[in-house]
Design a protein around this motif. Sequence first.
Motif, PDB file in Angstrom:
ATOM      1  N   PRO A 129      -2.523   0.753  -2.098  1.00  0.00           N
ATOM      2  CA  PRO A 129      -3.838   0.125  -1.998  1.00  0.00           C
ATOM      3  C   PRO A 129      -4.894   0.981  -2.703  1.00  0.00           C
ATOM      4  N   LYS A 130      -5.968   0.369  -3.100  1.00  0.00           N
ATOM      5  CA  LYS A 130      -7.042   1.081  -3.806  1.00  0.00           C
ATOM      6  C   LYS A 130      -8.038   1.676  -2.813  1.00  0.00           C
ATOM      7  N   GLY A 131      -8.732   2.705  -3.250  1.00  0.00           N
ATOM      8  CA  GLY A 131      -9.795   3.303  -2.459  1.00  0.00           C
ATOM      9  C   GLY A 131      -9.319   4.402  -1.535  1.00  0.00           C
ATOM     10  N   ASP A 132     -10.235   4.805  -0.663  1.00  0.00           N
ATOM     11  CA  ASP A 132     -10.001   5.883   0.291  1.00  0.00           C
ATOM     12  C   ASP A 132      -9.112   5.387   1.433  1.00  0.00           C
ATOM     13  N   PRO A 133      -8.077   6.141   1.805  1.00  0.00           N
ATOM     14  CA  PRO A 133      -7.204   5.716   2.903  1.00  0.00           C
ATOM     15  C   PRO A 133      -7.941   5.473   4.221  1.00  0.00           C
ATOM     16  N   GLN A 134      -9.092   6.109   4.405  1.00  0.00           N
ATOM     17  CA  GLN A 134      -9.871   5.892   5.630  1.00  0.00           C
ATOM     18  C   GLN A 134     -10.312   4.431   5.755  1.00  0.00           C
ATOM     19  N   GLY A 135     -10.451   3.749   4.609  1.00  0.00           N
ATOM     20  CA  GLY A 135     -10.882   2.358   4.600  1.00  0.00           C
ATOM     21  C   GLY A 135      -9.741   1.349   4.559  1.00  0.00           C
ATOM     22  N   TRP A 136      -8.515   1.820   4.488  1.00  0.00           N
ATOM     23  CA  TRP A 136      -7.367   0.914   4.440  1.00  0.00           C
ATOM     24  C   TRP A 136      -7.144   0.267   5.800  1.00  0.00           C
ATOM     25  N   SER A 137      -6.606  -0.940   5.777  1.00  0.00           N
ATOM     26  CA  SER A 137      -6.229  -1.580   7.039  1.00  0.00           C
ATOM     27  C   SER A 137      -4.955  -0.919   7.558  1.00  0.00           C
ATOM     28  N   GLU A 138      -4.665  -1.112   8.840  1.00  0.00           N
ATOM     29  CA  GLU A 138      -3.442  -0.547   9.405  1.00  0.00           C
ATOM     30  C   GLU A 138      -2.216  -1.129   8.710  1.00  0.00           C
ATOM     31  N   GLU A 139      -2.273  -2.407   8.349  1.00  0.00           N
ATOM     32  CA  GLU A 139      -1.157  -3.046   7.645  1.00  0.00           C
ATOM     33  C   GLU A 139      -0.953  -2.406   6.273  1.00  0.00           C
ATOM     34  N   ASP A 140      -2.048  -2.104   5.555  1.00  0.00           N
ATOM     35  CA  ASP A 140      -1.937  -1.429   4.263  1.00  0.00           C
ATOM     36  C   ASP A 140      -1.301  -0.054   4.409  1.00  0.00           C
ATOM     37  N   MET A 141      -1.701   0.676   5.456  1.00  0.00           N
ATOM     38  CA  MET A 141      -1.138   2.013   5.667  1.00  0.00           C
ATOM     39  C   MET A 141       0.354   1.933   5.983  1.00  0.00           C
ATOM     40  N   LYS A 142       0.744   0.952   6.800  1.00  0.00           N
ATOM     41  CA  LYS A 142       2.164   0.784   7.138  1.00  0.00           C
ATOM     42  C   LYS A 142       2.981   0.411   5.904  1.00  0.00           C
ATOM     43  N   LYS A 143       2.447  -0.481   5.065  1.00  0.00           N
ATOM     44  CA  LYS A 143       3.149  -0.861   3.827  1.00  0.00           C
ATOM     45  C   LYS A 143       3.273   0.342   2.899  1.00  0.00           C
ATOM     46  N   PHE A 144       2.196   1.119   2.765  1.00  0.00           N
ATOM     47  CA  PHE A 144       2.201   2.313   1.920  1.00  0.00           C
ATOM     48  C   PHE A 144       3.292   3.281   2.366  1.00  0.00           C
TER      49      PHE A 144
END
Length: 110
Positions: A65-80
Amino acid sequence: MSSLANDQTTQRTILIAGAALIAGYIAYSLWTSSQATAPRLTPDSSHTGAGHAAPSHKKSEQYSPKGDPQGWSEEDMKKFLSSRNMAVGHNPTRNELIAMVESKLHEPKV
């Protein structure tokens, strides 16, 4: 040295060499049998904990995902994390997910 002492030394040497060969064969057999049943780990795989297998993905399929990880959704973090063979476990908190993402982002390249 007498002939009898020389024969005993030779017999002892042969016995020790034979025992070493047998011990080596047993060790090799045990090692190869455990290698056949052990999972193969890739250089970039990490410990997933609790006996859960991490999903296997090729490097070209890594989710970023783009941007700062602090702004990622929980789903984006799990996919990452799962695209990098890192299991997230059961119900991690947002702070735990952020810490795992940060560790993956800043891990040294091999």
